[in-house]
Design a protein around this motif. Structure first.
Motif, PDB file in Angstrom:
ATOM      1  N   THR A   9      53.150   3.071-121.782  1.00 38.44           N
ATOM      2  CA  THR A   9      52.861   1.650-121.597  1.00 38.44           C
ATOM      3  C   THR A   9      53.771   1.118-120.504  1.00 38.44           C
ATOM      4  OG1 THR A   9      54.524   0.970-123.195  1.00 38.44           O
ATOM      5  CG2 THR A   9      52.306   1.397-124.047  1.00 38.44           C
ATOM      6  N   ARG A  10      53.517  -0.093-120.101  1.00 38.01           N
ATOM      7  CA  ARG A  10      54.371  -0.638-119.038  1.00 38.01           C
ATOM      8  C   ARG A  10      54.484  -2.148-119.157  1.00 38.01           C
ATOM      9  NH1 ARG A  10      51.037  -4.536-117.067  1.00 38.01           N
ATOM     10  NH2 ARG A  10      49.368  -3.781-115.741  1.00 38.01           N
ATOM     11  N   PHE A  11      55.533  -2.650-118.546  1.00 41.39           N
ATOM     12  CA  PHE A  11      55.669  -4.085-118.363  1.00 41.39           C
ATOM     13  C   PHE A  11      55.813  -4.266-116.863  1.00 41.39           C
ATOM     14  CE2 PHE A  11      58.564  -7.970-118.567  1.00 41.39           C
ATOM     15  CZ  PHE A  11      57.523  -8.841-118.800  1.00 41.39           C
ATOM     16  N   ALA A  12      55.024  -5.180-116.299  1.00 40.95           N
ATOM     17  CA  ALA A  12      54.970  -5.294-114.836  1.00 40.95           C
ATOM     18  C   ALA A  12      55.173  -6.733-114.389  1.00 40.95           C
ATOM     19  CB  ALA A  12      53.624  -4.756-114.345  1.00 40.95           C
ATOM     20  N   PRO A  13      56.370  -7.273-114.600  1.00 34.36           N
ATOM     21  CA  PRO A  13      56.566  -8.685-114.283  1.00 34.36           C
ATOM     22  C   PRO A  13      56.646  -8.955-112.780  1.00 34.36           C
ATOM     23  CG  PRO A  13      58.651  -7.696-114.912  1.00 34.36           C
ATOM     24  CD  PRO A  13      57.603  -6.634-115.100  1.00 34.36           C
ATOM     25  N   SER A  14      56.224 -10.153-112.409  1.00 34.08           N
ATOM     26  CA  SER A  14      56.438 -10.627-111.045  1.00 34.08           C
ATOM     27  C   SER A  14      57.726 -11.448-111.096  1.00 34.08           C
ATOM     28  CB  SER A  14      55.284 -11.531-110.605  1.00 34.08           C
ATOM     29  OG  SER A  14      54.070 -10.845-110.794  1.00 34.08           O
ATOM     30  N   PRO A  15      58.719 -11.079-110.334  1.00 36.85           N
ATOM     31  CA  PRO A  15      60.015 -11.762-110.471  1.00 36.85           C
ATOM     32  C   PRO A  15      60.045 -13.102-109.748  1.00 36.85           C
ATOM     33  CG  PRO A  15      60.181 -10.035-108.836  1.00 36.85           C
ATOM     34  CD  PRO A  15      58.770  -9.989-109.349  1.00 36.85           C
ATOM     35  N   ILE A  45      58.426  -3.578-111.161  1.00 38.88           N
ATOM     36  CA  ILE A  45      58.646  -4.934-110.661  1.00 38.88           C
ATOM     37  C   ILE A  45      57.600  -5.242-109.589  1.00 38.88           C
ATOM     38  CG2 ILE A  45      60.330  -6.484-109.570  1.00 38.88           C
ATOM     39  CD1 ILE A  45      61.187  -5.535-112.367  1.00 38.88           C
ATOM     40  N   GLU A  46      56.779  -6.252-109.854  1.00 39.96           N
ATOM     41  CA  GLU A  46      55.676  -6.568-108.936  1.00 39.96           C
ATOM     42  C   GLU A  46      56.118  -7.682-107.981  1.00 39.96           C
ATOM     43  OE1 GLU A  46      51.889  -6.684-111.136  1.00 39.96           O
ATOM     44  OE2 GLU A  46      52.087  -4.509-110.999  1.00 39.96           O
ATOM     45  N   ASP A  47      56.901  -7.260-106.996  1.00 36.84           N
ATOM     46  CA  ASP A  47      57.520  -8.228-106.083  1.00 36.84           C
ATOM     47  C   ASP A  47      56.859  -8.226-104.709  1.00 36.84           C
ATOM     48  OD1 ASP A  47      58.332  -5.678-105.512  1.00 36.84           O
ATOM     49  OD2 ASP A  47      60.440  -6.170-105.213  1.00 36.84           O
ATOM     50  N   ALA A 197      47.268  -7.096-102.280  1.00 32.86           N
ATOM     51  CA  ALA A 197      46.949  -8.155-103.234  1.00 32.86           C
ATOM     52  C   ALA A 197      47.222  -7.620-104.634  1.00 32.86           C
ATOM     53  CB  ALA A 197      45.486  -8.542-103.090  1.00 32.86           C
ATOM     54  N   PHE A 198      47.445  -8.545-105.556  1.00 26.84           N
ATOM     55  CA  PHE A 198      47.778  -8.178-106.934  1.00 26.84           C
ATOM     56  C   PHE A 198      46.811  -7.148-107.528  1.00 26.84           C
ATOM     57  CE2 PHE A 198      46.369  -8.959-111.276  1.00 26.84           C
ATOM     58  CZ  PHE A 198      47.456  -8.443-111.965  1.00 26.84           C
ATOM     59  N   PHE A 199      45.503  -7.421-107.417  1.00 26.82           N
ATOM     60  CA  PHE A 199      44.493  -6.531-108.015  1.00 26.82           C
ATOM     61  C   PHE A 199      44.737  -5.081-107.642  1.00 26.82           C
ATOM     62  CE2 PHE A 199      41.807 -10.328-107.013  1.00 26.82           C
ATOM     63  CZ  PHE A 199      41.626 -10.719-108.324  1.00 26.82           C
ATOM     64  N   SER A 201      47.579  -3.439-105.906  1.00 23.44           N
ATOM     65  CA  SER A 201      48.822  -2.708-106.187  1.00 23.44           C
ATOM     66  C   SER A 201      49.000  -2.506-107.689  1.00 23.44           C
ATOM     67  CB  SER A 201      50.018  -3.432-105.589  1.00 23.44           C
ATOM     68  OG  SER A 201      49.948  -4.811-105.843  1.00 23.44           O
ATOM     69  N   ASN A 202      48.607  -3.505-108.457  1.00 25.77           N
ATOM     70  CA  ASN A 202      48.752  -3.427-109.904  1.00 25.77           C
ATOM     71  C   ASN A 202      47.914  -2.259-110.471  1.00 25.77           C
ATOM     72  OD1 ASN A 202      47.358  -4.584-112.650  1.00 25.77           O
ATOM     73  ND2 ASN A 202      49.498  -5.206-112.564  1.00 25.77           N
ATOM     74  N   ALA A 203      46.667  -2.170-110.013  1.00 27.52           N
ATOM     75  CA  ALA A 203      45.778  -1.124-110.545  1.00 27.52           C
ATOM     76  C   ALA A 203      46.187   0.259-110.053  1.00 27.52           C
ATOM     77  CB  ALA A 203      44.335  -1.417-110.143  1.00 27.52           C
ATOM     78  N   LEU A 215      48.823  -3.436-121.777  1.00 28.33           N
ATOM     79  CA  LEU A 215      48.700  -4.647-122.602  1.00 28.33           C
ATOM     80  C   LEU A 215      49.156  -5.799-121.733  1.00 28.33           C
ATOM     81  CD1 LEU A 215      50.189  -3.529-126.065  1.00 28.33           C
ATOM     82  CD2 LEU A 215      47.793  -3.706-125.381  1.00 28.33           C
ATOM     83  N   ARG A 216      48.332  -6.831-121.636  1.00 23.52           N
ATOM     84  CA  ARG A 216      48.714  -7.975-120.804  1.00 23.52           C
ATOM     85  C   ARG A 216      47.980  -9.207-121.275  1.00 23.52           C
ATOM     86  NH1 ARG A 216      45.968  -6.178-115.074  1.00 23.52           N
ATOM     87  NH2 ARG A 216      43.822  -5.992-115.779  1.00 23.52           N
ATOM     88  N   GLY A 217      48.347 -10.344-120.696  1.00 31.58           N
ATOM     89  CA  GLY A 217      47.799 -11.623-121.123  1.00 31.58           C
ATOM     90  C   GLY A 217      46.307 -11.722-120.851  1.00 31.58           C
ATOM     91  N   ASP A 219      44.690 -13.922-119.562  1.00 27.56           N
ATOM     92  CA  ASP A 219      44.356 -14.517-118.265  1.00 27.56           C
ATOM     93  C   ASP A 219      43.996 -13.434-117.243  1.00 27.56           C
ATOM     94  OD1 ASP A 219      47.063 -13.966-118.832  1.00 27.56           O
ATOM     95  OD2 ASP A 219      47.718 -14.978-116.998  1.00 27.56           O
ATOM     96  N   HIS A 220      44.290 -12.192-117.563  1.00 28.54           N
ATOM     97  CA  HIS A 220      43.964 -11.103-116.634  1.00 28.54           C
ATOM     98  C   HIS A 220      42.624 -10.423-116.949  1.00 28.54           C
ATOM     99  CE1 HIS A 220      47.578 -11.090-114.218  1.00 28.54           C
ATOM    100  NE2 HIS A 220      48.294 -11.246-115.322  1.00 28.54           N
ATOM    101  N   LEU A 221      41.961 -10.875-118.002  1.00 26.55           N
ATOM    102  CA  LEU A 221      40.734 -10.195-118.442  1.00 26.55           C
ATOM    103  C   LEU A 221      39.697 -10.048-117.317  1.00 26.55           C
ATOM    104  CD1 LEU A 221      39.176  -8.954-120.871  1.00 26.55           C
ATOM    105  CD2 LEU A 221      38.280 -11.227-121.325  1.00 26.55           C
TER     106      LEU A 221
HETATM  107  N1  GLU Z   1      52.623  -8.982-112.307  1.00 27.76           N
HETATM  108  C1  GLU Z   1      51.570  -9.405-113.155  1.00 27.76           C
HETATM  109  C2  GLU Z   1      51.991 -10.640-113.945  1.00 27.76           C
HETATM  110  O1  GLU Z   1      53.184 -10.841-114.112  1.00 27.76           O
HETATM  111  C3  GLU Z   1      51.213  -8.274-114.078  1.00 27.76           C
HETATM  112  C4  GLU Z   1      49.974  -8.447-114.824  1.00 27.76           C
HETATM  113  C5  GLU Z   1      49.683  -7.197-115.620  1.00 27.76           C
HETATM  114  O2  GLU Z   1      50.402  -6.997-116.610  1.00 27.76           O
HETATM  115  O3  GLU Z   1      48.816  -6.435-115.248  1.00 27.76           O
HETATM  116  O4  GLU Z   1      51.154 -11.414-114.333  1.00 27.76           O
END
Ligand code: GLU
Length: 475
Positions: A9-15, A45-47, A197-199, A201-203, A215-217, A219-221
């Protein structure tokens, strides 16, 4: 023989800000799932947003995750085989995939200006159509592309969404999902400044890093079908996606500052314990049959994706406070001693630390309460509020005369002092306890008197009883 599938699993925050409850909960669920399956929890880290991303926020997120105990086995500082784990350092990786998309005709250069795009959007909306890229640059000839490049225009790169397809996936939380590709406009994968773009690099990163469960919010569905199309186009493995319901404030609006929702850092600075925050978040949108306080291994063992609710979760400070009290009840004495802070440590002698913690533990919710008790026991003068004064006056001077004799004879042994007072005054129950508590602590309730008195110096106790004798005499 059944082979257990590996979970990553991962956590991918935008700082771009401090970690708040919503994101921290996503991190927690992801960490719990990996821990339960003895898998790997990865931090990325999604910077890529150069303007809004700040190194101090990356550091703050890392610090908050560590404080919560959500350490990652792969990612910044931890290392791993799929780094770098900062997207700002992955430019070469992304360029490679941009080239593939372009060479295979799966993406094209787009020269449309913001103004043109805005106009197209408004026209579509006015015609009652969903706003979608109209495909202006999708059919430019190679010569037209060259001509535009020669004019110095900075193009974006757009993914060519294949027509007539249905993108289906089984959301881990929300069940089967279907999206028609006709409803998805060609979308930007590389911005005009060359950043992804987010779509995209994230994927790409989830796939390249071998993430199995995202697993994510929620809002990303709607991003997910785009990301699946992209990964399919590149022949990369699509992870399983689970979109977690949002957190609402008591008024039903998405949780925000005005509901008193604070960043993890603020919660820490207020004196919340990490275990309290974890137990609270774990039950925010996830059902646990077990209502007892659980440590992280316990939370992980009983974590189940099937128990993630589809309905929004509701933020409630009283629940958070409940878990705070539970966490305090469970904490090691050493941990609580550190948590109580420097002012408490300056007042309470080190050799009394364990007894002090044991005495006040059940009566403190935040370090400031421990400080109140430390002041009551170890400093003067004692503040006597109106209710305490009233109880003291009502007890009368004889009570305190006997209390002073009892103290001289039994020192601060509460049981014996109480026995003495009972014999001499005939008082019992509240009439016996209350004046003594009021006289020695200035309060009418609090920790057990026996443990408080054991900490109180006999001389200080004597002065306090003497002062009460005078108050009672002046009636
Ligand atoms: N960097 C994105 C955010 O913070 C990640 C979203 C995701 O978890 O795919 O919203």
């Amino acid at each position: 023989m059944t082979t257990k599938t590996f979970t990553k699993t991962r956590f991918a925050p935008s700082p771009t800000g401090l970690l708040h409850l919503g994101n921290a909960r996503t991190a927690l669920f992801s960490a719990l799932l990996a821990r339960r399956d003895e898998g790997v929890f990865l931090l990325r880290i999604e910077d890529t947003d150069q303007e809004r991303s700040k190194v101090e926020y990356t550091e703050a997120v890392e610090e908050d995750l560590c404080w919560l105990g959500l350490d990652w086995q792969e990612g910044p500082h931890a290392g791993g085989m799929h780094g770098p784990y900062l997207q700002s350092e992955r430019g070469a990786v992304y360029r490679n995939y941009f080239d593939i998309l372009e060479q295979e005709g799966r993406a094209y250069l787009c020269f449309c200006s913001d103004r043109e795009l805005d106009l197209a959007r408004k026209t579509q909306l006015a015609a009652g159509q969903p706003p979608r890229y109209p495909g202006t640059c999708a059919r430019l000839s190679p010569d037209e592309v060259v001509a535009r490049l020669q004019r110095g225009l900075q193009p974006t790169l757009r993914f060519r969404v294949p027509p007539g397809q249905v993108v289906e996936f089984d959301d881990l939380v929300r069940g089967p999902q279907r999206f028609a590709s006709a409803d998805i406009g060609d979308f930007i994968v590389r911005r005009a400044d060359g950043t992804p773009a987010f779509f995209f690099s994230n994927a790409i990163d989830d796939a390249l890093m071998g993430v199995t469960h995202v697993l994510r919010g929620e809002d990303h569905l709607t991003n997910t079908p785009r990301q699946i199309l992209l990964l399919d186009a590149l022949g990369l493995r699509v992870p399983r996606y689970g979109h977690i319901s949002m957190i609402l404030g008591p008024d039903g609006a998405p949780l925000s500052k005005r509901h008193g929702s604070r960043s993890i850092r603020e919660l820490r600075e207020t004196g919340y314990l990490p275990g309290a925050v974890n137990n609270y978040m774990a039950r925010l949108g996830h059902y646990y049959e077990n209502n007892a306080y659980l440590d992280l291994p316990g939370l992980a063992a009983e974590f189940d994706i099937a128990n993630l609710g589809r309905a929004p979760a509701h933020y409630d400070t009283t629940h958070l406070l409940h878990w705070q009290r539970e966490a305090i009840a469970q904490a090691h004495a050493d941990e609580l001693w550190r948590w109580m802070g420097a002012e408490v440590r300056a007042l309470v002698p080190a050799d009394a630390a364990a007894d002090f913690v044991a005495a006040v533990r059940a009566n403190v919710t935040f370090p400031e309460h421990a400080l109140d008790w430390a002041r009551i026991i170890y400093s003067d003068p004692l503040a006597l509020g109106h209710p305490a004064r009233q109880v003291i006056t009502e007890a009368g001077s004889a009570f305190f005369e006997h209390a002073l004799t009892g103290l001289a004879r039994h020192s601060t042994n509460f049981k014996e002092l109480l026995g003495h007072l009972k014999n001499e005054t005939g008082a019992k129950g509240k009439a016996l306890f209350h004046p003594l508590r009021a006289a020695l602590t200035g309060e009418l309730d609090g920790p057990e008197m026996a443990s408080l008195m054991a900490l109180l110096s006999p001389e200080r106790a004597r002065r306090r009883l003497q002062a009460c004798l005078e108050i009672a005499n002046c009636k």
